[in-house]
Design a protein around this motif. Structure first.
Motif, PDB file in Angstrom:
ATOM      1  N   THR A  34       0.838  -1.219   0.000  1.00  0.00           N
ATOM      2  CA  THR A  34       0.000   0.000   0.000  1.00  0.00           C
ATOM      3  C   THR A  34       0.864   1.256   0.000  1.00  0.00           C
ATOM      4  OG1 THR A  34      -0.149   0.180   2.426  1.00  0.00           O
ATOM      5  CG2 THR A  34      -1.776  -1.229   1.322  1.00  0.00           C
ATOM      6  N   ILE A  35       2.164   1.098   0.154  1.00  0.00           N
ATOM      7  CA  ILE A  35       3.096   2.225   0.071  1.00  0.00           C
ATOM      8  C   ILE A  35       3.397   2.433  -1.405  1.00  0.00           C
ATOM      9  CG2 ILE A  35       5.384   3.070   0.716  1.00  0.00           C
ATOM     10  CD1 ILE A  35       5.202   1.207   3.176  1.00  0.00           C
ATOM     11  N   THR A  36       2.812   3.437  -2.002  1.00  0.00           N
ATOM     12  CA  THR A  36       2.866   3.595  -3.450  1.00  0.00           C
ATOM     13  C   THR A  36       3.526   4.896  -3.876  1.00  0.00           C
ATOM     14  OG1 THR A  36       0.716   4.704  -3.564  1.00  0.00           O
ATOM     15  CG2 THR A  36       0.710   2.281  -3.635  1.00  0.00           C
ATOM     16  N   VAL A  37       4.039   4.880  -5.071  1.00  0.00           N
ATOM     17  CA  VAL A  37       4.627   6.084  -5.677  1.00  0.00           C
ATOM     18  C   VAL A  37       3.584   7.189  -5.771  1.00  0.00           C
ATOM     19  CG1 VAL A  37       5.525   7.012  -7.845  1.00  0.00           C
ATOM     20  CG2 VAL A  37       6.426   4.858  -6.930  1.00  0.00           C
ATOM     21  N   ARG A  42       1.836  12.475  -3.970  1.00  0.00           N
ATOM     22  CA  ARG A  42       0.761  13.378  -3.539  1.00  0.00           C
ATOM     23  C   ARG A  42       1.156  14.121  -2.269  1.00  0.00           C
ATOM     24  NH1 ARG A  42      -3.512  12.092  -0.100  1.00  0.00           N
ATOM     25  NH2 ARG A  42      -3.002   9.871  -0.338  1.00  0.00           N
ATOM     26  N   HIS A  43       1.671  13.399  -1.267  1.00  0.00           N
ATOM     27  CA  HIS A  43       2.052  14.047  -0.005  1.00  0.00           C
ATOM     28  C   HIS A  43       3.208  15.028  -0.200  1.00  0.00           C
ATOM     29  CE1 HIS A  43      -0.685  11.660   2.265  1.00  0.00           C
ATOM     30  NE2 HIS A  43      -0.035  10.522   2.127  1.00  0.00           N
ATOM     31  N   LEU A  44       4.230  14.569  -0.903  1.00  0.00           N
ATOM     32  CA  LEU A  44       5.425  15.405  -1.022  1.00  0.00           C
ATOM     33  C   LEU A  44       5.161  16.651  -1.866  1.00  0.00           C
ATOM     34  CD1 LEU A  44       8.308  15.845  -0.287  1.00  0.00           C
ATOM     35  CD2 LEU A  44       9.014  14.331  -2.144  1.00  0.00           C
ATOM     36  N   THR A  45       4.299  16.534  -2.855  1.00  0.00           N
ATOM     37  CA  THR A  45       3.958  17.697  -3.678  1.00  0.00           C
ATOM     38  C   THR A  45       3.320  18.795  -2.842  1.00  0.00           C
ATOM     39  OG1 THR A  45       3.671  16.285  -5.630  1.00  0.00           O
ATOM     40  CG2 THR A  45       2.645  18.467  -5.686  1.00  0.00           C
ATOM     41  N   GLU A 346       2.931   7.220   4.810  1.00  0.00           N
ATOM     42  CA  GLU A 346       2.518   6.009   4.100  1.00  0.00           C
ATOM     43  C   GLU A 346       2.650   4.760   4.974  1.00  0.00           C
ATOM     44  OE1 GLU A 346       1.553   5.234   0.287  1.00  0.00           O
ATOM     45  OE2 GLU A 346       0.492   6.601   1.617  1.00  0.00           O
ATOM     46  N   ILE A 347       3.706   4.687   5.758  1.00  0.00           N
ATOM     47  CA  ILE A 347       3.885   3.538   6.658  1.00  0.00           C
ATOM     48  C   ILE A 347       2.794   3.536   7.723  1.00  0.00           C
ATOM     49  CG2 ILE A 347       5.447   2.453   8.314  1.00  0.00           C
ATOM     50  CD1 ILE A 347       7.755   3.757   6.691  1.00  0.00           C
ATOM     51  N   ALA A 348       2.453   4.719   8.229  1.00  0.00           N
ATOM     52  CA  ALA A 348       1.366   4.822   9.220  1.00  0.00           C
ATOM     53  C   ALA A 348       0.054   4.332   8.625  1.00  0.00           C
ATOM     54  CB  ALA A 348       1.238   6.267   9.702  1.00  0.00           C
ATOM     55  N   GLN A 349      -0.192   4.692   7.369  1.00  0.00           N
ATOM     56  CA  GLN A 349      -1.416   4.227   6.713  1.00  0.00           C
ATOM     57  C   GLN A 349      -1.408   2.712   6.554  1.00  0.00           C
ATOM     58  OE1 GLN A 349      -1.979   5.083   2.506  1.00  0.00           O
ATOM     59  NE2 GLN A 349      -4.135   5.555   2.878  1.00  0.00           N
ATOM     60  N   ALA A 350      -0.256   2.155   6.215  1.00  0.00           N
ATOM     61  CA  ALA A 350      -0.169   0.705   6.049  1.00  0.00           C
ATOM     62  C   ALA A 350      -0.491  -0.019   7.356  1.00  0.00           C
ATOM     63  CB  ALA A 350       1.232   0.327   5.557  1.00  0.00           C
ATOM     64  N   PHE A 351       0.049   0.459   8.462  1.00  0.00           N
ATOM     65  CA  PHE A 351      -0.248  -0.139   9.769  1.00  0.00           C
ATOM     66  C   PHE A 351      -1.724   0.037  10.124  1.00  0.00           C
ATOM     67  CE2 PHE A 351       4.249  -0.608  10.447  1.00  0.00           C
ATOM     68  CZ  PHE A 351       4.370  -1.578  11.431  1.00  0.00           C
ATOM     69  N   ASP A 493      10.736  17.905  -8.239  1.00  0.00           N
ATOM     70  CA  ASP A 493      11.034  17.348  -9.558  1.00  0.00           C
ATOM     71  C   ASP A 493      12.307  16.498  -9.575  1.00  0.00           C
ATOM     72  OD1 ASP A 493      12.037  20.163  -9.166  1.00  0.00           O
ATOM     73  OD2 ASP A 493      13.231  19.617 -10.922  1.00  0.00           O
ATOM     74  N   LYS A 494      13.129  16.597  -8.518  1.00  0.00           N
ATOM     75  CA  LYS A 494      14.384  15.834  -8.468  1.00  0.00           C
ATOM     76  C   LYS A 494      14.276  14.571  -7.612  1.00  0.00           C
ATOM     77  CE  LYS A 494      16.946  20.088  -9.143  1.00  0.00           C
ATOM     78  NZ  LYS A 494      17.811  21.122  -8.540  1.00  0.00           N
ATOM     79  N   ILE A 495      13.086  14.291  -7.110  1.00  0.00           N
ATOM     80  CA  ILE A 495      12.888  13.137  -6.231  1.00  0.00           C
ATOM     81  C   ILE A 495      12.726  11.855  -7.042  1.00  0.00           C
ATOM     82  CG2 ILE A 495      11.319  12.084  -4.552  1.00  0.00           C
ATOM     83  CD1 ILE A 495      12.986  14.326  -3.366  1.00  0.00           C
ATOM     84  N   ASN A 496      13.363  10.798  -6.572  1.00  0.00           N
ATOM     85  CA  ASN A 496      13.220   9.460  -7.157  1.00  0.00           C
ATOM     86  C   ASN A 496      12.158   8.726  -6.325  1.00  0.00           C
ATOM     87  OD1 ASN A 496      13.489   6.695  -7.809  1.00  0.00           O
ATOM     88  ND2 ASN A 496      15.634   6.973  -8.398  1.00  0.00           N
ATOM     89  N   PHE A 497      10.917   8.782  -6.761  1.00  0.00           N
ATOM     90  CA  PHE A 497       9.815   8.229  -5.973  1.00  0.00           C
ATOM     91  C   PHE A 497       9.827   6.705  -5.935  1.00  0.00           C
ATOM     92  CE2 PHE A 497       8.172  12.524  -6.700  1.00  0.00           C
ATOM     93  CZ  PHE A 497       7.730  12.845  -5.421  1.00  0.00           C
ATOM     94  N   GLU A 498      10.320   6.069  -6.982  1.00  0.00           N
ATOM     95  CA  GLU A 498      10.411   4.608  -6.973  1.00  0.00           C
ATOM     96  C   GLU A 498      11.376   4.164  -5.862  1.00  0.00           C
ATOM     97  OE1 GLU A 498      10.555   6.454  -9.702  1.00  0.00           O
ATOM     98  OE2 GLU A 498       8.689   5.835 -10.703  1.00  0.00           O
ATOM     99  N   LYS A 499      12.497   4.859  -5.756  1.00  0.00           N
ATOM    100  CA  LYS A 499      13.457   4.566  -4.698  1.00  0.00           C
ATOM    101  C   LYS A 499      12.830   4.804  -3.325  1.00  0.00           C
ATOM    102  CE  LYS A 499      17.997   6.177  -3.038  1.00  0.00           C
ATOM    103  NZ  LYS A 499      17.697   6.695  -1.721  1.00  0.00           N
TER     104      LYS A 499
END
Length: 529
Positions: A34-37, A42-45, A346-351, A493-499
């Motif tokens: 459930t931790i998705t790109v 969305r949060h970081l933007t 995202e981790i909080a949401q997963a828990f 724009d410089k963030i690697n969201f997959e990582k």
């Protein structure tokens, strides 16, 4: 053709329903996924948008970010924390010192920290106050057992009081009725509050241990550093005050000295208040220099499901503050540390989703997004000094600070993360993280910055260290620095969201094991200096 399509449709629908009813055998995988790109983006933007003004602690942008985090946490359906059931822990650091302080008796100026002293925190900022009368008011106590105030009219006046409380010749207090001192001797704030209720302008306190207390007063008055705590709001709570030596008191009393001595003896003999009016010209100036930093730690609490283990707590942290703006430049802090903040959300949401499905966690987990990190790890320092849950029940801290970029060393392969501190206090914590990575994420775990002789000293430079310093095992996930570190070019724009997502899953798996294993991890490595 139509018939075949319908059969296939219902067959696929049946498989889909079956998959929903029977999730992956390992629930950790189900909820890590459930931790998705998309959600991280969305949060970081939002967090790294110009509207957040760089999220500097104590500034409007930080409060805007806090409200966004609160909205998200509430949206998870999680309960508030503490007696007031809130989603934030206010933090405060304050510095109060004298900018100008001057005390004049009958035209003669007295020396601060020599003839008298005053604590900035107990005094409101004010310009020169002048009077031609001082009222000796015993001990300045107002209680049912003993009352120096009575029906006296003291609005706008200056009073002189003695430290402590009245006792008879056998050492029995007229206030407590025993040889034990009452609260009036232990807390000067009570006397200052009583004076303010009666409209007293200034309280002069005769300190019988003046020379002994002067050293401590000097350190406090001259200390310009910020210290943990909230303002006492003296303008709302206290009459202004100064402590005076016996020599300074004699100068004030002048020819009234004998009358005051007799009044004091009468109080001690009969336990009855006695006041004396003294004619003297006084002028007192008290102007302060105050610097206060206010912020808040944001809280997402997932209560454990195990009746016994839920009293133990895992804390997952990331700081959401950054360095704000400099002139027209906004330092958005996308990597530092919007990336860690988004990941922890995202981790909080997963828990939370796991708990809603009835599959975890056994121990309780507090996801804490702290402010004040850029000011010196202040938010986490405030928490460990004012914990919302017992520190002795806190099993570990996981800290996520900068996980959205790739440093020069790993430019060819972003599939890595620096792991810092995992083996400093607990071999189990280190092994759990290693095992989680081997089983699920297969990232390259780089321990370069974990070396005790690392010149960067990153182990001491993020929020996990305040927990480790208290003997709580802690691990810090970090992507290393880059050219945009603490620059206004650290943008989304410089963030690697997959990582980011892969690292978020590793953090989740490690947290999941810590929260669900039978045995609490042990501190089995000596506390390192």
């Amino acid at each position: 053709m139509i018939k075949t399509s319908l059969v296939l449709f219902f067959a696929l629908l049946g498989l889909n329903l079956f998959a929903q009813e029977r999730p992956t055998e390992d629930p950790a995988i189900t909820y890590a996924n459930t931790i998705t790109v998309e959600d991280l983006t969305r949060h970081l933007t939002v967090l790294a948008d110009d509207e957040m003004e760089g999220r500097e602690t104590g500034q409007p942008g930080q409060y805007k970010a806090a409200r966004y985090l609160e909205e998200i946490i509430k949206g998870y359906g999680l309960p508030g924390v503490g007696p007031e059931q809130t989603y934030s822990q206010p933090i405060s650091f304050i510095s109060e010192r004298w900018q100008e302080i001057d005390f004049v008796i009958n035209g003669s100026s007295k020396r601060h920290l020599w003839d008298y002293y005053a604590y900035p925190s107990k005094n409101a900022d004010r310009a020169k106050v002048m009077t031609d009368e001082v009222v000796f008011l015993g001990y300045g106590i107002e209680s049912e057992e003993y009352d120096d105030y009575g029906n006296q009219k003291l609005e706008g006046k200056t009073i002189l009081i003695m430290d402590g409380e009245p006792k008879d010749r056998d050492g029995v207090s007229y206030v407590s009725g025993t040889e034990e001192a009452s609260v009036w001797s232990e807390d000067i704030s009570l006397k200052l509050k009583a004076a303010r209720r009666h409209g007293v302008e200034t309280v002069l306190i005769l300190d019988p241990n003046f020379q002994r207390n002067l050293s401590s007063a000097r350190k406090i008055s001259l200390d310009s550093r910020m210290h943990m705590g909230f303002s006492e709001k003296p303008a709302d709570n206290y009459s202004n005050s100064i402590y005076i030596s016996s020599e300074t008191a004699k100068t004030i009393l002048g020819s009234s000295y004998g009358k005051v001595v007799k009044a004091r003896k009468r109080i001690e003999k009969k336990g009855k208040p006695k006041s004396v009016s003294i004619s003297v010209d006084l002028a007192l100036t008290q102007q302060k220099k105050v610097k206060e930093l206010l912020g808040e730690n944001m809280l997402a609490y997932v209560e454990g499901s195990d009746p016994v283990l839920k009293d133990e707590l895992l804390i997952v942290t990331a700081h959401y503050d950054h360095i704000g703006r400099r002139g027209n430049s906004i330092f958005n802090g996308a990597d530092d540390n919007g990336s860690g903040t988004s990941t922890v959300l995202e981790i909080a949401q997963a828990f939370t989703l796991a708990k809603e499905a009835g599959v975890g966690p056994r121990r309780s987990v507090l996801f804490m997004l702290v402010s004040g990190e850029e000011k010196g790890l202040l938010g986490s320092e405030f928490y460990v000094n004012h914990p919302l849950f017992p520190l002795e029940s806190t099993i570990a801290n996981i800290n996520v600070d900068m996980v959205g970029r790739v440093d020069e060393k790993h430019a060819a392969d972003p599939n890595y993360i620096y792991v810092i501190g995992s083996d400093r206090l607990s071999t189990s914590l280190h092994e759990i993280n290693e095992a989680a990575n081997e089983k699920y994420t297969q990232l390259a775990l780089d321990y370069t910055y974990n070396a005790e002789d690392d010149p960067n000293r990153y182990y001491y430079r993020s929020d996990h260290y305040n927990f480790a310093e208290r003997g709580i095992p802690a691990v810090f996930y970090f992507n290393g620095t880059h050219a945009d570190y603490h620059q206004d070019t650290d943008t989304v724009d410089k963030i690697n969201f997959e990582k980011m997502a892969r690292i978020g899953k590793l953090v989740f798996y490690t947290a999941w094991e810590l929260a669900n294993r039978d045995e609490r991890i042990k501190v089995d490595v000596g506390v390192k200096p």
